[in-house]
Design an enzyme around this catalytic site. Structure first.
Site: not given
Length: 488
Positions: A428, A432, A430, A417
């Site tokens: 930050h 998934h 990231h 996202q």
């Protein structure tokens, strides 16, 4: 306890569960579809609303549906904007809330004029759902504005002159009468909205309206029956009717339609009035089973994605201040890793390279939902250096392989996202990683809805309970062990 007794208890439990589900399926829900003729005077309209609620509540309805502009209808832009009020502090909505609590009923107030605090010359057309305790459960700002201009017929009706459009589809709302998909009037002409809501589990589609006389006579019934049939949902459209002022007249025919397209009640042109309809979970289930259109959709050929979705109340409509919760419990006796505004304990990290690390999740959309992030606090994908990007995506591939091995699957949802409009809530970067199995979601793409809402809050309470630090540490330890085996 003997094993045979345990089996007996389990069978008794299953029989009781089936019986309760069957009883719930057979129980109908009573709703009132209200019709009125709003005028410019808010107190006059409030008296009508109050009387309709009082009368319908005596007939044991669980929820009442009111039309668009149930608060007022004026004949000029200045008064339309001037009488608009904020949702939380406005006297009209507060009075609606008092009436809901007083009569122990849920209310769908189909479209009130909400003051836009950031733009004094505009407002929002806002659908508000209130529960039987008087709490605002959900709100929806009208997405599609009715802008029509035909100079040769001296016709000009442009909502955009005084109203701003909403920015989100709102996920279906759980109510005592079923899961409600929220819309307003002109929205019914855009089937993508209704289909999005039905895919997300709506059982009732609502279109509170103030349809013009001409367009209503031509399209009202055919549009609403179409939305009911194609989405296999109940459709409820409370309506304005009659002459509001010298410039405006509404079509009426507040209506309830069942999932087969049958009109259950039609208020005609009477005002003020209400009619009671019964919502049958059994009927809904039978139609969807006998005509399984949701299973027949060709997702290999086409799909429908909702790009702007909202589950929680907007901050301007939420009385409960939202709190920022730390997703992990970083104790003082161990090192922690920076992840945006929170800290991840080393005990929850199962892989770390020179520039990237992978860790277990506080709230998992599905089992095995883990995260990969750069060690340096880079906010966006574009912020990675070339070296970081190479290391980051190498780690993603390693972790995906690990999670598929541990969870015995050959598929994964791997997603980022990237930015707030894409659903990023932690500043930050990231990734998934979610191991997938056939049938883990009824609709495969619903995993993205769950991902969008899994760490959001409603009235201060998380949608999913956080896992304990002990559970997370145990998972990380298992993954470290399995990773060692895999890399060897």
């Amino acid at each position: 306890m003997r094993y045979s007794n345990i089996l007996l208890l389990r069978n008794i439990y299953k029989i009781e569960l089936v019986r309760r589900l069957s009883n719930n399926m057979d129980s109908t829900k009573r709703v009132a579809i209200c019709q009125m003729t709003s005028v410019a005077d808010k107190s006059t309209n409030l008296q009508v609303v109050s009387q309709l609620i009082s009368d319908a509540a005596k007939e044991k309805v669980q929820m009442l549906f009111f039309p668009e502009a149930c608060d007022y209808i004026c004949d000029n832009k200045k008064d339309v904007i001037g009488q608009a009020e904020p949702i939380l502090t406005g006297s009209i909505v507060n009075r609606y809330r008092e009436l809901a609590a007083e009569h122990n009923v849920w209310l769908s107030m189909g479209g009130v004029h909400e003051k836009d605090e950031s733009e004094p010359t505009k407002m929002f057309n806002t659908h508000v759902i209130i529960d039987d305790k008087g709490d605002i459960v959900q709100t929806y700002r009208k997405l599609h504005l009715f802008d029509v201009e035909i100079p040769e017929k001296n016709v000009r009706l442009k909502e955009s002159d005084f109203s701003n459009a909403g920015k989100h589809i709102v996920t279906p709302v759980e109510t005592p009468v079923g899961r409600i998909g929220m819309a307003i009037c002109y929205d019914m002409r855009f089937p993508e909205l209704s289909t999005s809501l039905s895919i997300m589990g709506a059982e009732i589609l609502t279109f509170p309206s103030a349809f013009t006389q001409a367009t209503g006579a031509a399209h009202w019934h055919v549009l609403l029956r179409s939305r009911a049939i194609e989405n296999q949902c109940y459709v409820i459209a409370a309506a304005q009717t009659g002459e509001h002022n010298a410039k405006r007249r509404s079509y009426g025919h507040g209506i309830c339609i069942d999932p087969w397209g049958e009109v259950l009640v039609d208020c005609g042109e009477t005002s003020p009035t209400y009619k009671i309809a019964e919502i049958s979970p059994r009927k809904l289930s039978d139609v969807r089973r006998n005509m399984p259109v949701f299973q027949h959709r060709r997702r290999d050929v086409y799909s429908l994605y909702t790009l702007s979705l909202r589950k929680n109340l907007l901050p301007a409509h939420d009385e409960t201040p939202r709190t920022t919760e730390k997703p992990t419990d970083c104790t003082t006796d161990e090192e922690c890793n920076v992840f945006g505004h929170v800290r991840v304990p080393d005990s929850c990290v199962f892989f770390k390279s020179k520039l990237t690390y992978a860790f277990v999740n506080l709230r998992c959309v599905i089992p095995g939902h883990v995260l990969v992030a750069p060690i340096r606090m880079a906010e966006r994908n574009k912020d990675l250096t070339d070296e970081e990007a190479e290391d980051f995506y190498r780690t993603v591939r390693i972790v995906q392989k690990l999670m598929e091995k541990v969870h015995d699957t050959d598929s994964c949802t791997v997603t980022i996202q990237d930015g707030p409009d894409a659903g990023q809530t932690v500043k930050h970067l990231h990734c998934h990683i979610m191991p997938r199995k056939k049938g883990d979601f009824i609709e495969n793409d619903l995993i993205y809805l769950e991902l969008a809402k899994h760490d959001q809050f409603k009235k201060g309470h998380p949608a999913k309970p956080p896992r304990s630090i002990e559970e997370m540490r145990a998972e990380a330890e298992l993954l470290r062990s399995e990773l060692d085996k895999m890399l060897k």
